[in-house]
Design a protein around this motif. Structure first.
Motif, mmCIF file in Angstrom:
data_model
loop_
_atom_site.group_PDB
_atom_site.id
_atom_site.type_symbol
_atom_site.label_atom_id
_atom_site.label_comp_id
_atom_site.label_asym_id
_atom_site.label_seq_id
_atom_site.Cartn_x
_atom_site.Cartn_y
_atom_site.Cartn_z
ATOM 1 N N GLU A 263 0.810 -1.219 0.000
ATOM 2 C CA GLU A 263 0.000 0.000 0.000
ATOM 3 C C GLU A 263 0.843 1.268 0.000
ATOM 4 O O GLU A 263 0.418 2.300 -0.514
ATOM 5 N N ASP A 264 2.044 1.203 0.571
ATOM 6 C CA ASP A 264 2.900 2.386 0.636
ATOM 7 C C ASP A 264 3.636 2.645 -0.673
ATOM 8 O O ASP A 264 3.645 3.765 -1.179
ATOM 9 N N SER A 265 4.243 1.592 -1.240
ATOM 10 C CA SER A 265 5.060 1.776 -2.440
ATOM 11 C C SER A 265 4.302 1.522 -3.737
ATOM 12 O O SER A 265 4.724 1.957 -4.805
ATOM 13 N N GLY A 266 3.209 0.766 -3.661
ATOM 14 C CA GLY A 266 2.488 0.391 -4.869
ATOM 15 C C GLY A 266 3.101 -0.816 -5.560
ATOM 16 O O GLY A 266 2.604 -1.262 -6.596
ATOM 17 N N ASP A 267 4.196 -1.360 -5.007
ATOM 18 C CA ASP A 267 4.830 -2.537 -5.592
ATOM 19 C C ASP A 267 3.867 -3.718 -5.561
ATOM 20 O O ASP A 267 3.101 -3.886 -4.613
#
Length: 147
Positions: free
Chosen positions: A39-43
């Motif tokens: 959720e933070d990086s979108g990875d």
């Protein structure tokens, strides 16, 4: 190879017939693996957990035509989504064509053989575990690669 067989190099995605579009699928079934997104990086991370309706002996969905009834979040790929294909495997025919890259030598449109993707060990054939056999909170333990 005749020009007609290389339609993917000359026909824009949004102008392909349904048959042409569907033939870009190499039959690997890797898109049927569950993915987790940070959720933070979108990875996006692929797991070895696949949809319970995937028959890994032949890499075919057992409910293909009705899959969104059984799995409402199942993605039905369309040419209009091409800019979003970054989450598909780097070997995916849809993604490669959308990015203007050549299909792999084992792709059935190149090899002329639907089994070539399996012989190249690119497919899900005989691999993974069905999602109804693994608790969703344990999927993180099944991460196999980052998209």
């Amino acid at each position: 190879m005749s020009a007609d067989k290389r339609f993917w190099e000359t026909t824009p995605l949004n102008e392909m017939s349904r048959e042409q579009w569907e033939s870009l699928c190499d039959g690997c079934a890797l898109c049927c693996l569950h993915k987790l997104e940070d959720e933070d990086s979108g990875d996006v991370y692929y797991t070895d957990v696949h949809c319970r309706y995937m028959d890994t002996s032949n890499c075919q969905c057992t409910v293909y035509q009705d899959r969104q009834t059984y799995v409402p979040h199942c993605v039905w790929l369309t040419p209009e989504q091409a800019s979003e294909f970054h989450w598909l495997p780097e070997t995916c025919g849809y993604r490669l064509v959308a990015e203007g890259k050549p299909l792999k030598e084992w792709h059935p449109l190149i090899s002329g053989d639907a089994e070539s993707v399996h012989r190249a060990d690119i497919s899900l054939r005989g691999k993974g575990v069905a999602d109804n056999l693994v608790n969703e909170e344990d999927w993180e333990d099944h991460i196999i690669w980052k998209a």
